[in-house]
Design an enzyme around this catalytic site. Structure first.
Site, PDB file in Angstrom:
ATOM      1  N   ASP A 145       0.817  -1.218   0.000  1.00  0.00           N
ATOM      2  CA  ASP A 145       0.000   0.000   0.000  1.00  0.00           C
ATOM      3  C   ASP A 145       0.848   1.265   0.000  1.00  0.00           C
ATOM      4  O   ASP A 145       0.617   2.181   0.774  1.00  0.00           O
ATOM      5  CB  ASP A 145      -0.954  -0.009   1.200  1.00  0.00           C
ATOM      6  CG  ASP A 145      -1.842  -1.240   1.231  1.00  0.00           C
ATOM      7  OD1 ASP A 145      -1.297  -2.359   1.381  1.00  0.00           O
ATOM      8  OD2 ASP A 145      -3.057  -1.102   1.090  1.00  0.00           O
TER       9      ASP A 145
ATOM     10  N   HIS B  58     -11.522  -2.449   6.975  1.00  0.00           N
ATOM     11  CA  HIS B  58     -11.549  -3.663   6.154  1.00  0.00           C
ATOM     12  C   HIS B  58     -11.765  -4.901   7.025  1.00  0.00           C
ATOM     13  O   HIS B  58     -11.271  -5.985   6.715  1.00  0.00           O
ATOM     14  CB  HIS B  58     -10.250  -3.798   5.350  1.00  0.00           C
ATOM     15  CG  HIS B  58      -9.958  -2.594   4.497  1.00  0.00           C
ATOM     16  ND1 HIS B  58     -10.850  -2.119   3.582  1.00  0.00           N
ATOM     17  CD2 HIS B  58      -8.881  -1.777   4.445  1.00  0.00           C
ATOM     18  CE1 HIS B  58     -10.325  -1.050   2.990  1.00  0.00           C
ATOM     19  NE2 HIS B  58      -9.147  -0.821   3.497  1.00  0.00           N
TER      20      HIS B  58
HETATM   21 FE   LIG Z   1      -6.203  -1.987  -0.354  1.00  0.00          FE
END
Ligand SMILES: [Fe+2]
Ligand SMILES: *[C@@H]1O[C@H](CO)[C@@H](O)[C@H](O)[C@H]1NC(C)=O
Ligand SMILES: *[C@@H]1O[C@H](CO)[C@@H](O)[C@H](O)[C@H]1NC(C)=O
Ligand SMILES: *[C@@H]1O[C@H](CO)[C@@H](O)[C@H](O)[C@H]1NC(C)=O
Ligand SMILES: *[C@@H]1O[C@H](CO)[C@@H](O)[C@H](O)[C@H]1NC(C)=O
Ligand SMILES: *[C@@H]1O[C@H](CO)[C@@H](O)[C@H](O)[C@H]1NC(C)=O
Ligand SMILES: *[C@@H]1O[C@H](CO)[C@@H](O)[C@H](O)[C@H]1NC(C)=O
Ligand SMILES: *[C@@H]1O[C@H](CO)[C@@H](O)[C@H](O)[C@H]1NC(C)=O
Length: 485
Positions: free
Chosen positions: A186, A347
């Site tokens: 990321d 998430h």
């Molecule tokens: Fe992601």
């Protein structure tokens, strides 16, 4: 695990002693309980939540005129140069670059440090359009039949402006070959991303190949997914990716699915720009594949491609695991984007569907470690599995399992979306260590039994380990390597 996780040793001891949250309170209780008895309060039975709290600053993308985005000088000069492994075992390299003014040559000229005899490999170029953006000429050229453990120089841009780079091939695949992998996820292109990459480059432990856990440029956060930000990202990472292979995983920010502007083909910019050797492992798609490198077998999985029963990815992985020969490659590493074990309130449980499908295989085949990204923070699990549940038996809690991998979330590269700092409380017992900081990690394989793992937060000096662990190989030395006593 229950109270077991309570006795996490402060292996990650460099945290400044700052008491600022209920988490630290929990830590204080732990300390007291440790002295008194051997059973902890259920409310704080997890591992360690770092007391290091990063100063809250906005994560800002580097402006277009930043030094790291500079276009190399010269007519049609190759830019965004990057390499990745080009075959199953490391005797081939895919070299990729972009030319802006005209196609120019797709040839790579290369020679080894030992022979000096120059060789030529011929590649191809492609272009793509995305809404009103037209890409430059994207070249991909695979150099094959390289010698192992050899330094190669290579040149691109023949006929116009030439640029020269170099790389080291890995040692031949074998059980006791030391090898060092860097780990970043990321990344994006913020000032923090630049710090992460700089710390990785200057880490004295020296990663030889980078495993990238997905979410590359974050161009999709710009209006119309402004693909100029894919180009700036390519120029930003060149200083590392032109000299050592970056092993790619697709994340959700590679989807670039934008029907509102007529862009309905997922992964278009990513697949045009980043090629991977998926055919070498008999995969039918660039989103899942495997490579062998030195003493490691690395399986790359696709969180955003179908993985249910009978799907191509499922069938591929089912055939893949039995091929892994731990006598040849002792270390079995899986990388993916969306984590299965994640105790942040970001998430949360997104990796659950894939976990349900694949986790029994991970335990059966004794995967050593799983690296994921997606959550913009850091977390390391104990060796746990959660495969007993069968709809009616109610056994749906992770349990200590020495055949299971350690799960590491390392989506903390530093992209513009900022840090994930909201954690589920109490820390679940499977979670050994978690901290909301940007950073990178190194997986340093010593031999078939031992690997040294370290995570480095950006706020410290390059060499400071905020979290670390000696990994014991699950096949050759399957003794308990958890950080809990
Ligand atoms: Fe992601
Ligand atoms: C390059 O070649 C020289 C002499 O041929 C040798 O001494 C040196 O170790 C080589 N370097 C690498 C990185 O292979
Ligand atoms: C693409 O369209 C946007 C607005 O829709 C505009 O701001 C931008 O300048 C255009 N880019 C190009 C390369 O035409
Ligand atoms: C990025 O980091 C490099 C290496 O530390 C530095 O030279 C450069 O100035 C940085 N650029 C930005 C925009 O922060
Ligand atoms: C790929 O499939 C071919 C044909 O079945 C087989 O010969 C080859 O060994 C396979 N390669 C791998 C890496 O599994
Ligand atoms: C596994 O690898 C070792 C070492 O390369 C080899 O001797 C052995 O035959 C392989 N086993 C299988 C089942 O292929
Ligand atoms: C943290 O996440 C939880 C669950 O999503 C939410 O209820 C809570 O408001 C969040 N806390 C903060 C400070 O954002
Ligand atoms: C493997 O590496 C570890 C850590 O460096 C070391 O303690 C151990 O002795 C090594 N094993 C062998 C067989 O060399």
């Amino acid at each position: 695990m229950g109270g077991v996780g309570l006795f996490s040793l402060p292996s990650s001891s460099s945290s400044p002693p700052r008491l600022s949250s209920s988490v630290s309170l929990c830590g204080a209780v732990v300390a007291v309980v440790l002295v008194l008895i051997s059973n902890g309060p259920a409310v704080c039975d997890g591992g360690k939540t770092s007391t290091f709290v990063r100063k809250v600053e906005k994560t800002i993308d580097m402006p277009l005129d930043s030094d790291v985005f500079r276009v190399p000088p010269g007519y049609n000069a190759p830019q965004q140069v990057h390499i990745t492994q080009g075959d199953l075992v490391g005797k081939a390299v895919i070299v990729s670059w972009v030319t802006a003014q005209e196609p120019g040559s797709s040839v790579v000229l290369y020679w080894s440090n030992n022979s000096k005899q120059k060789k030529v490999a011929k590649g191809k170029f492609q272009t793509y359009k995305f809404y009103n953006y037209t890409s430059g000429y994207i070249h991909h050229c695979t150099i094959r039949n390289l010698e192992f453990n050899t330094k190669y120089y290579y040149v691109v841009g023949l006929g116009h402006t030439i640029r020269k780079f170099w790389f080291m091939t890995p040692p031949a695949v074998g059980p006791d070959v030391p090898y060092t992998f860097g780990l970043i996820g990321d990344l994006g292109q913020s000032f923090d991303s630049n710090k992460t990459l700089t710390h990785y480059e200057r880490n004295p432990r020296k990663g030889q190949t980078l495993l990238f856990m997905g979410d590359l440029s974050y161009a999709d956060n710009y209006p119309n997914h402004d693909n100029v930000r894919w180009d700036t990202w390519g120029r930003f990472i060149e200083r590392s990716a032109a000299y050592q292979p970056w092993i790619w995983t697709a994340g959700n920010h590679e989807l670039d699915f934008a029907p509102q502007i007529g862009e309905t083909k997922p992964f278009k910019p990513y697949t045009n720009r980043y090629h991977v050797p998926y055919k070498a492992s008999n995969s039918t798609s660039p989103f899942w594949y495997s490579i062998k490198r030195a003493s490691a077998y690395i399986i790359v999985l696709a969180s955003y491609s179908a993985y249910g029963k009978y799907t191509p990815q499922y069938k591929w992985l089912e055939e893949e695991f039995p091929k892994v020969n731990r006598t040849e490659t002792p270390w079995l590493i899986v990388i993916m984007h969306s984590p299965w074990y994640n105790s942040y309130n970001y998430h949360y449980m997104e990796g659950e569907t894939m976990r349900v499908m694949f986790e029994p295989w991970f335990v059966q085949y004794k995967v050593d470690v799983v690296f994921a990204g997606h959550v913009h923070a850091y977390e390391r699990s104990e060796r746990v599995s959660n495969i007993a549940y069968n709809i009616v038996n109610g056994q749906c809690t992770p349990v200590n399992d020495q055949s299971a991998p350690v799960y590491i979330t390392i989506g903390d590269g530093g992209n513009l979306e900022g840090l994930a700092n909201n954690m589920t409380e109490p820390q679940p017992s499977y979670s050994a260590y978690r901290e909301a900081s940007f950073g990178h990690a190194i997986f340093d394989i010593k031999n078939r039994t031992h690997a040294y793992y370290s995570w480095h937060r950006n706020q410290d000096g390059y060499a400071v380990e905020a979290d670390s662990l000696w990994f014991y190989n699950r096949y050759w030395h399957p003794v308990d390597d958890s950080t809990s006593v």
